[in-house]
Design an enzyme around this catalytic site. Sequence first.
Site: not given
Lengths: 363, 363, 363, 363
Positions: B226-227, B156
């Site tokens: 993901s971000a 992430k």
Amino acid sequence: MRADVHRFSLTDPSDVSGLKEAIDRGAIDPKTIVAVIGKTHGNGLVNDYTRGYLTLCLSLLIGERTGETPEAVRERVPFVFSGGVEGVLSPHYTLFTVTADEAAGAGNALAIGVAFTPAMRPSDVGRQAQIDAVAAAVRQAVAEGSIDEVHFVQVKGPAFSLAEIINDQNAGRPPVTDNPGKLMSFGRAACALGVAKALGEIPADRAVEAAVLKDLSLHSSVASISAGVEVRTNEVIVMGMGRRWSGRLAIEHTTMTDALDVASLHAMVQRLGFPSAPQIADPGRLRAAFVKCEAQRDGLVRGRPHTMLNDGDINEQRHIRGAVGAIVASVLNDTGLFVSGGAEHQGPDGGGMVALIADRAGA
Amino acid sequence: MRADVHRFSLTDPSDVSGLKEAIDRGAIDPKTIVAVIGKTHGNGLVNDYTRGYLTLCLSLLIGERTGETPEAVRERVPFVFSGGVEGVLSPHYTLFTVTADEAAGAGNALAIGVAFTPAMRPSDVGRQAQIDAVAAAVRQAVAEGSIDEVHFVQVKGPAFSLAEIINDQNAGRPPVTDNPGKLMSFGRAACALGVAKALGEIPADRAVEAAVLKDLSLHSSVASISAGVEVRTNEVIVMGMGRRWSGRLAIEHTTMTDALDVASLHAMVQRLGFPSAPQIADPGRLRAAFVKCEAQRDGLVRGRPHTMLNDGDINEQRHIRGAVGAIVASVLNDTGLFVSGGAEHQGPDGGGMVALIADRAGA
Amino acid sequence: MRADVHRFSLTDPSDVSGLKEAIDRGAIDPKTIVAVIGKTHGNGLVNDYTRGYLTLCLSLLIGERTGETPEAVRERVPFVFSGGVEGVLSPHYTLFTVTADEAAGAGNALAIGVAFTPAMRPSDVGRQAQIDAVAAAVRQAVAEGSIDEVHFVQVKGPAFSLAEIINDQNAGRPPVTDNPGKLMSFGRAACALGVAKALGEIPADRAVEAAVLKDLSLHSSVASISAGVEVRTNEVIVMGMGRRWSGRLAIEHTTMTDALDVASLHAMVQRLGFPSAPQIADPGRLRAAFVKCEAQRDGLVRGRPHTMLNDGDINEQRHIRGAVGAIVASVLNDTGLFVSGGAEHQGPDGGGMVALIADRAGA
Amino acid sequence: MRADVHRFSLTDPSDVSGLKEAIDRGAIDPKTIVAVIGKTHGNGLVNDYTRGYLTLCLSLLIGERTGETPEAVRERVPFVFSGGVEGVLSPHYTLFTVTADEAAGAGNALAIGVAFTPAMRPSDVGRQAQIDAVAAAVRQAVAEGSIDEVHFVQVKGPAFSLAEIINDQNAGRPPVTDNPGKLMSFGRAACALGVAKALGEIPADRAVEAAVLKDLSLHSSVASISAGVEVRTNEVIVMGMGRRWSGRLAIEHTTMTDALDVASLHAMVQRLGFPSAPQIADPGRLRAAFVKCEAQRDGLVRGRPHTMLNDGDINEQRHIRGAVGAIVASVLNDTGLFVSGGAEHQGPDGGGMVALIADRAGA
């Protein structure tokens, strides 16, 4: 008689190049076209104008080649377009032609019949008037089409913008709702109950107007209903198998009991002669597929919560079309599917009808 | 050591009742939580605040029970939430715990390692600094977790709002793009290439910054990135099989070559001991599934056009998550899946990574 | 010569009843129509097909009444439609006619000239080829229209779907971007710089291709650019005042320096003879209004943050059209405005051009 | 007593840095906070979690500084957040504090009272139970706040997700509708009628449950109602002028008769001592503004059609907030406005209430 099925991709809703080329090379005689069903690029909701745009473009082309006016073409041929190609779904239209086929002996093959109801007003939608009119049109299409076994009934009913609803209301004809999107839902429900009446899925003496959107246990297992602002009548297309028809095409249908019901899909595919496999290996035999679906009303899919009915950004129909469309595409190995949301009374709550036309050759 | 997996449904992004109840009845010792991965209700894009909301609620609860501050919890435990539960997908979070397991003899079982990079600035995103930092963190997590065979690397990374990007730019540090959504894409790409570097999927001496979002043939087959605006570091969770680990859980992964590639899914499922079937019959053995997906860049799926990349109403990631999520759900018979869009360099164009954790008992 | 302006409401994008009725009662001679500008119901982004739908319907109607083919009508008359009627905005189209006016002595009155560039490929968009072609067309329209003082230059440039962009790229002609929405932005920018070049707003010897979407200080104060997939050439309409023209209509323009700049609006309105007031009392004198607008790129409006550039649910252009359109409507007391987003190089960052045509009688 | 007003910008819904800094430098004593009203980043519809997120963050901060638990803070202080900052609107929150002010002689100044109803179930919403509970709370707040002249009544009522609605229904308590968004509308309507009852805007003996969403001629001219899933009670904040209150702040209100009614805005602004001008020149004197708005139900704005009620992509509330919010912002020269859609019974159809707090110094 022989029914044939011709499917064309759409690059945009005015792209009728596929049919034009097929007519030009003699593959399709435009006079033999009896119905067109397709998926266009819009949102599939009230403000979707891609359905009307494609209808206009196709009726212009067909009329130009047959010598009919576009209006005459639209009165003769039902154009049933549903907007919304979410996810992997692919915009396309499928033409149905009926030709004399004297060489072939008649057998049991794909059979098609079409009929239209009179024009409806906003205040007719969702009411007994629409139920009865659709039931009569279904009976007429079955009879005129010599259909022995019905597998699929597509109805495109009218939708109305707010202005039209209010005009009718001001003329002393109150609608069941003045919400345009909700009125589309009422209309689909009434059409489905009309189909169920005509086919004996609901006892003939049962009053059904009160059941519209209330008693979802009443439903048709072969109805697929769309609604759009570009039509004023209910356009009815009935497909099934008929002994007076010839050709290699056959149609089957099933009911998905919920959004994840792939078992029903596989059983249907195998009834059409495809071998058992997680995915069809030779999708070239598929000629058309029709799917209805709807977000389950208790907010669950197999016990886990979904969010489709709480979402203010993406309409529930766009969610469920994208999901069920992808599942059916993954089994059929084909994304050119007619997947339509709003399955009120068209299968059990959370599930829906699926019909498939395939070429039996090679099976 | 033994790794365990606990999955809880979310009624809304602040709903931590499942974990609270599990702690209260002694099923989970909050000190043993090493990572949390989940899907929340937002749109999964820049303006999705449901990820941060759940992170806050979980870190408050865990801290309350362990005596840590919420900040200390967040520094110790990576919380990787992806927004967007389109279609049939179900909001949920999955906790990973690691406990000493002296009774059991060590075997080959699910193994987990975690690590964090330093905090990033907007101008670091998508650049060599981020690639290198992520690669180092992956190596650290593999080593500290004693992971012999890597099947899944979740990262992430940070996202930034327009204001933050402009602040950094005004401080003399120009970003690769000042479009917040596009910067998320650059960040996911750089993280994936960092994972590929660390695991030898890309030759160690190959310069990769120039390949970010350009040469999509470079990709990791186990990365899932993901971000989100709620993190500033890159949080790295590596899962695989380890001989120093015990328990009944195992992990496998595969690459979907395109959105309809169900064959790869079935092969992976069977490697985990499930019988061959279009749909898993006993989903209770599934403990967690992770899916990456992306709209194919040539605008086609198996030769037919899709519309995901032309759509101004629904973001392409929401389209593809809904579609691929539904397909995987239909095979796994489970909608509580971590399905994340934006699969830049995380599998081939149009495809993506899938990883699955299952209980081997009963297989 | 006399230029006249006729505005009609649209109930849906195929609704050409207003023009039909006006032709039938002799109010408009369809041969005198030189341009049509309007706002349709779509989203105004790549997948907006309402622009093409209305273009088809109007060209069919006009051709039917003039004896031209619809194709010939579209080659003669620029149809510039922008999608997106957010908030209080009202869908409509405005026809411009030019007639001989021998009775009236010529004076200084509304003057119109039109021109078309050659067709563009995706790879031409946003490049010097488009800048130069548009500049030449603007010069031609000014000359042929005998326009002494230019107040408004509307250009409709081509947009392309992903498939078309990729086809061109595969043919060896790489585009400036393969993102369809971003390519629309490049195209609008190049057209605006072409207008600025032609009108001397940018020095003739200044190279501008490098400034496209980079140096926003270069801009035209009278350009209004739209782009749509339904056109292939750049269609140019120039309006202003001309001494060889007669009639009661006049045009003025201004630059809104930011989204809240109502002072500029009021000054423009007063230049057209309206009394000073927060809202025009007699909107019947207004004949057409054209507005360009754009979300301010630093994420602020008068120092406070806006969220338009971070939003994954509603496109920034839909936000700003709804906001600036409402502000202009509140001053003009009229919602039938042409309000178009994407004001790259069409006014200062965060602001945009506004032009207004009014009847001087009664002033 | 003295009421003060403190407005802070929000960079994201967890950003409480403004209040933290103000407490730290002694500008605000957190014990004196009596109410918080704000606009957050979400969509303002059922699935908007930004309201709850900010409520949690603020109650954590305030509790940390006062020694209260966050739960105790939320029971004492109404947090009324509305999602949706469309167009130029700016996310922010406004704190209201009440302090003893013995030095100043009491005068006629801004006065505030707050009250809470008991918790509601889904089946209470939109019904007499909610109407009566809200009316009682309004009376209590007016009395305890010593408010002589009421100008603004903000109520935040509960909303429920589909799952909660169905749970209540299954427990034998049927809701007025099982559509979560529609239930929000019923709740806002009932709250507004409760306010009107309490203030004598509707005769005390008139039964009103039957009028909910039916007879829109019944409305309150000072009510502003929001609903959100993060509250269970109805939180009531009444503001007005009181002779027992001191300070430089004053409040006024008006009714916009439709979306373009700027005349009413200007009259209200002048009642607060601002000079007549199309836009306020010194917005620093403004302390808070509250606006309710709604798309006109006949589909028209001043005779021209709007499309807000036909739109399947953008909710009608997001359209109208963006439009009316921009118009009010253009007059007030301020975008940090509380603009809330869903004005059922809160002003005439198509219009809504506006209230404004300003510093009289300098007037």
